[in-house]
Design a protein around this motif. Sequence first.
Motif, PDB file in Angstrom:
ATOM      1  N   LEU A  54       3.911 -20.788 -13.207  1.00  0.00           N
ATOM      2  CA  LEU A  54       3.803 -20.358 -14.584  1.00  0.00           C
ATOM      3  C   LEU A  54       4.639 -19.131 -15.252  1.00  0.00           C
ATOM      4  CD1 LEU A  54       0.001 -20.673 -15.442  1.00  0.00           C
ATOM      5  CD2 LEU A  54       1.711 -22.076 -16.193  1.00  0.00           C
ATOM      6  N   SER A  55       5.166 -18.312 -14.151  1.00  0.00           N
ATOM      7  CA  SER A  55       5.760 -17.020 -14.395  1.00  0.00           C
ATOM      8  C   SER A  55       7.214 -17.425 -14.504  1.00  0.00           C
ATOM      9  CB  SER A  55       5.543 -16.056 -13.030  1.00  0.00           C
ATOM     10  OG  SER A  55       4.093 -15.377 -13.136  1.00  0.00           O
TER      11      SER A  55
ATOM     12  N   LEU B 148      -0.930 -12.976 -18.270  1.00  0.00           N
ATOM     13  CA  LEU B 148      -1.046 -14.279 -17.612  1.00  0.00           C
ATOM     14  C   LEU B 148      -1.666 -13.905 -16.114  1.00  0.00           C
ATOM     15  CD1 LEU B 148      -0.369 -17.068 -16.634  1.00  0.00           C
ATOM     16  CD2 LEU B 148       1.802 -16.356 -15.719  1.00  0.00           C
TER      17      LEU B 148
ATOM     18  N   ALA C 186       8.119 -20.197 -15.432  1.00  0.00           N
ATOM     19  CA  ALA C 186       8.255 -20.820 -17.044  1.00  0.00           C
ATOM     20  C   ALA C 186       8.493 -20.125 -18.040  1.00  0.00           C
ATOM     21  CB  ALA C 186       7.215 -21.803 -17.061  1.00  0.00           C
TER      22      ALA C 186
END
Length: 217
Positions: free
Chosen positions: A121-122, A137, A124
């Motif tokens: 996710l980081s 996050l 992205a």
Amino acid sequence: MVAAERSAYDPIFTEEERGPEAEEAERARAAFERASRAYLASPLPWIAWALVLPAAALATPSAWRAGGAAGVVLAWSAAILLGGACEGAAMLAARRRARGGPLGAWAMRVQGNLSLVAVALSAALVAANAAGALPGLWLLLLGHSFFALGGLALPALRTTGVLYQIGGLAALWPGAPALAIFALATAAGNLWVARGIARRAREAAQPAGPGSGDAAS
């Protein structure tokens, strides 16, 4: 008579609710707590993280000005290596005294899987030019892990999980100082866990007596 307020150390179920499933759940909780002893053997690694993570967060703007993305990666890599070394040394010392079991290994694999999700996710967010959301996050993901899994091992971790999630939401608020919030949440949360570990050690060293029991952290 007014019923005493229940603490996080109390059994999962009341006496009226007890049954085969309740007893099984309580045994699982106790087993998880025992399996996490090596991970929660000493408050020192948590004190180290309470210093390292806020320092890295507050140093991030300077690292960016000095070396761009490479400077930020270098700063955070050094911080994680330092904190991880302190944590690893404490866990190795604890495992020499008491071997861990399969439940503890399972918990570490779950945590490792969550870390892989966070890294993906980081990446992205960075690719989408939204790196400012990274502190929020990570606070949300770590907070969820501490609350859901860590809370079974030490009630202080459940409190820290809530604190992290509140910090994560605050860090994602438009215009909020995300890095400062990350620094504050990680300092307070890790110190709270260190306090809980030290408190449990003191209580374990005290002789049991009538009416003695754990207090909630």
